[in-house]
Design a protein around this motif. Structure first.
Motif, PDB file in Angstrom:
ATOM      1  N   LEU A  17       0.830  -1.203   0.000  1.00  0.00           N
ATOM      2  CA  LEU A  17       0.000   0.000   0.000  1.00  0.00           C
ATOM      3  C   LEU A  17       0.865   1.255   0.000  1.00  0.00           C
ATOM      4  O   LEU A  17       1.865   1.309   0.714  1.00  0.00           O
ATOM      5  N   ALA A  18       0.467   2.234  -0.762  1.00  0.00           N
ATOM      6  CA  ALA A  18       1.075   3.569  -0.696  1.00  0.00           C
ATOM      7  C   ALA A  18       0.171   4.399   0.210  1.00  0.00           C
ATOM      8  O   ALA A  18      -0.639   5.205  -0.254  1.00  0.00           O
ATOM      9  N   ARG A  19       0.302   4.189   1.517  1.00  0.00           N
ATOM     10  CA  ARG A  19      -0.593   4.821   2.492  1.00  0.00           C
ATOM     11  C   ARG A  19      -0.417   6.338   2.459  1.00  0.00           C
ATOM     12  O   ARG A  19       0.640   6.836   2.122  1.00  0.00           O
ATOM     13  N   VAL A  83      -9.125   4.952  -4.471  1.00  0.00           N
ATOM     14  CA  VAL A  83      -9.948   4.819  -3.271  1.00  0.00           C
ATOM     15  C   VAL A  83      -9.035   4.937  -2.060  1.00  0.00           C
ATOM     16  O   VAL A  83      -7.993   4.269  -1.996  1.00  0.00           O
ATOM     17  N   VAL A  84      -9.431   5.781  -1.113  1.00  0.00           N
ATOM     18  CA  VAL A  84      -8.710   5.888   0.157  1.00  0.00           C
ATOM     19  C   VAL A  84      -9.686   5.486   1.254  1.00  0.00           C
ATOM     20  O   VAL A  84     -10.705   6.145   1.459  1.00  0.00           O
ATOM     21  N   VAL A  85      -9.378   4.399   1.939  1.00  0.00           N
ATOM     22  CA  VAL A  85     -10.235   3.872   2.999  1.00  0.00           C
ATOM     23  C   VAL A  85      -9.802   4.472   4.341  1.00  0.00           C
ATOM     24  O   VAL A  85      -8.604   4.590   4.620  1.00  0.00           O
ATOM     25  N   CYS A  87     -10.542   4.365   8.616  1.00  0.00           N
ATOM     26  CA  CYS A  87     -11.146   3.700   9.772  1.00  0.00           C
ATOM     27  C   CYS A  87     -10.706   4.441  11.026  1.00  0.00           C
ATOM     28  O   CYS A  87     -10.122   5.522  10.944  1.00  0.00           O
ATOM     29  N   ARG A  88     -10.963   3.879  12.152  1.00  0.00           N
ATOM     30  CA  ARG A  88     -10.692   4.567  13.421  1.00  0.00           C
ATOM     31  C   ARG A  88      -9.192   4.782  13.674  1.00  0.00           C
ATOM     32  O   ARG A  88      -8.754   5.874  13.978  1.00  0.00           O
ATOM     33  N   HIS A  89      -8.384   3.706  13.553  1.00  0.00           N
ATOM     34  CA  HIS A  89      -6.964   3.780  13.874  1.00  0.00           C
ATOM     35  C   HIS A  89      -6.035   3.506  12.701  1.00  0.00           C
ATOM     36  O   HIS A  89      -4.822   3.638  12.859  1.00  0.00           O
ATOM     37  N   GLY A  90      -6.566   3.075  11.574  1.00  0.00           N
ATOM     38  CA  GLY A  90      -5.718   2.781  10.428  1.00  0.00           C
ATOM     39  C   GLY A  90      -5.273   1.340  10.317  1.00  0.00           C
ATOM     40  O   GLY A  90      -4.333   1.032   9.588  1.00  0.00           O
ATOM     41  N   TYR A  91      -5.933   0.444  11.022  1.00  0.00           N
ATOM     42  CA  TYR A  91      -5.605  -0.976  10.928  1.00  0.00           C
ATOM     43  C   TYR A  91      -6.557  -1.696   9.970  1.00  0.00           C
ATOM     44  O   TYR A  91      -6.129  -2.258   8.968  1.00  0.00           O
ATOM     45  N   SER A  92      -7.847  -1.670  10.285  1.00  0.00           N
ATOM     46  CA  SER A  92      -8.798  -2.372   9.410  1.00  0.00           C
ATOM     47  C   SER A  92      -8.861  -1.723   8.035  1.00  0.00           C
ATOM     48  O   SER A  92      -9.138  -2.396   7.041  1.00  0.00           O
ATOM     49  N   SER A  93      -8.560  -0.433   7.948  1.00  0.00           N
ATOM     50  CA  SER A  93      -8.555   0.223   6.636  1.00  0.00           C
ATOM     51  C   SER A  93      -7.435  -0.328   5.757  1.00  0.00           C
ATOM     52  O   SER A  93      -7.597  -0.430   4.536  1.00  0.00           O
ATOM     53  N   SER A  94      -6.304  -0.695   6.347  1.00  0.00           N
ATOM     54  CA  SER A  94      -5.222  -1.305   5.561  1.00  0.00           C
ATOM     55  C   SER A  94      -5.677  -2.643   4.997  1.00  0.00           C
ATOM     56  O   SER A  94      -5.439  -2.951   3.823  1.00  0.00           O
ATOM     57  N   ALA A 108      -6.156   1.355  -4.682  1.00  0.00           N
ATOM     58  CA  ALA A 108      -6.745   1.500  -3.350  1.00  0.00           C
ATOM     59  C   ALA A 108      -5.643   1.622  -2.307  1.00  0.00           C
ATOM     60  O   ALA A 108      -4.594   0.991  -2.402  1.00  0.00           O
ATOM     61  N   THR A 109      -5.898   2.438  -1.300  1.00  0.00           N
ATOM     62  CA  THR A 109      -4.980   2.614  -0.176  1.00  0.00           C
ATOM     63  C   THR A 109      -5.776   3.043   1.045  1.00  0.00           C
ATOM     64  O   THR A 109      -7.003   2.983   1.030  1.00  0.00           O
ATOM     65  N   ASP A 110      -5.060   3.492   2.081  1.00  0.00           N
ATOM     66  CA  ASP A 110      -5.762   3.922   3.286  1.00  0.00           C
ATOM     67  C   ASP A 110      -5.034   5.083   3.959  1.00  0.00           C
ATOM     68  O   ASP A 110      -3.921   5.442   3.578  1.00  0.00           O
ATOM     69  N   LEU A 111      -5.697   5.636   4.959  1.00  0.00           N
ATOM     70  CA  LEU A 111      -5.190   6.764   5.731  1.00  0.00           C
ATOM     71  C   LEU A 111      -4.348   6.248   6.893  1.00  0.00           C
ATOM     72  O   LEU A 111      -4.861   5.520   7.752  1.00  0.00           O
ATOM     73  N   GLU A 112      -3.072   6.617   6.926  1.00  0.00           N
ATOM     74  CA  GLU A 112      -2.191   6.234   8.028  1.00  0.00           C
ATOM     75  C   GLU A 112      -2.716   6.798   9.345  1.00  0.00           C
ATOM     76  O   GLU A 112      -2.995   7.987   9.436  1.00  0.00           O
TER      77      GLU A 112
END
Length: 134
Positions: A17-19, A83-85, A87-94, A108-112
């Protein structure tokens, strides 16, 4: 396989992932990225609603974003969708972002650090309404 368990799995997933940081997320959103909040209703009530995000329950995320699925949302326009997912802490979003990549959404990636980091860095949330996609 590496280290067993969820911590090992999370580390392997994140290598693909390129968070993005909160500041980068603002730029991603301005460039047209779809921001998806998968937090539970209780977490959203406690932390606030994420600005500009679509709220999609984690249990249906892949179906809503697969551009070939009959249950997709209108924004699921193609496999190249950014897509940037969140979540609360950045674990399940990864894990969610990796799952989206596995079904073909390679950008797709997520918010650190999740919404916790977003708030800690002074970015705003709001109290509603939300764009809930079931």
């Amino acid at each position: 396989m590496g280290v067993p368990g969820v911590a090992g799995h999370l580390a392997r997933v994140r290598r693909g992932l390129a968070r993005v940081s909160p500041a980068q997320l603002l730029a991603e959103r301005a460039a047209g990225a779809l921001v998806v909040d998968t937090r539970t209703p209780a977490h959203r009530a406690a932390q606030g609603e994420f600005p500009g995000a679509l709220v999609i329950d984690r249990t249906v995320l892949e179906w809503r974003l697969d551009p070939t699925c009959p249950y997709r949302i209108p924004e699921a326009t193609g496999w190249d969708l950014r897509v940037v997912v969140v979540c609360r802490h950045g674990y399940s979003s990864s894990l969610a972002a990796a799952s989206l990549q596995a079904v073909g959404l390679s950008r797709a990636t997520d918010l650190e650090g999740g919404v916790e980091r977003w708030l800690a860095e002074g970015f705003a949330v709001h109290r509603g309404p939300v764009d809930l996609r079931e």
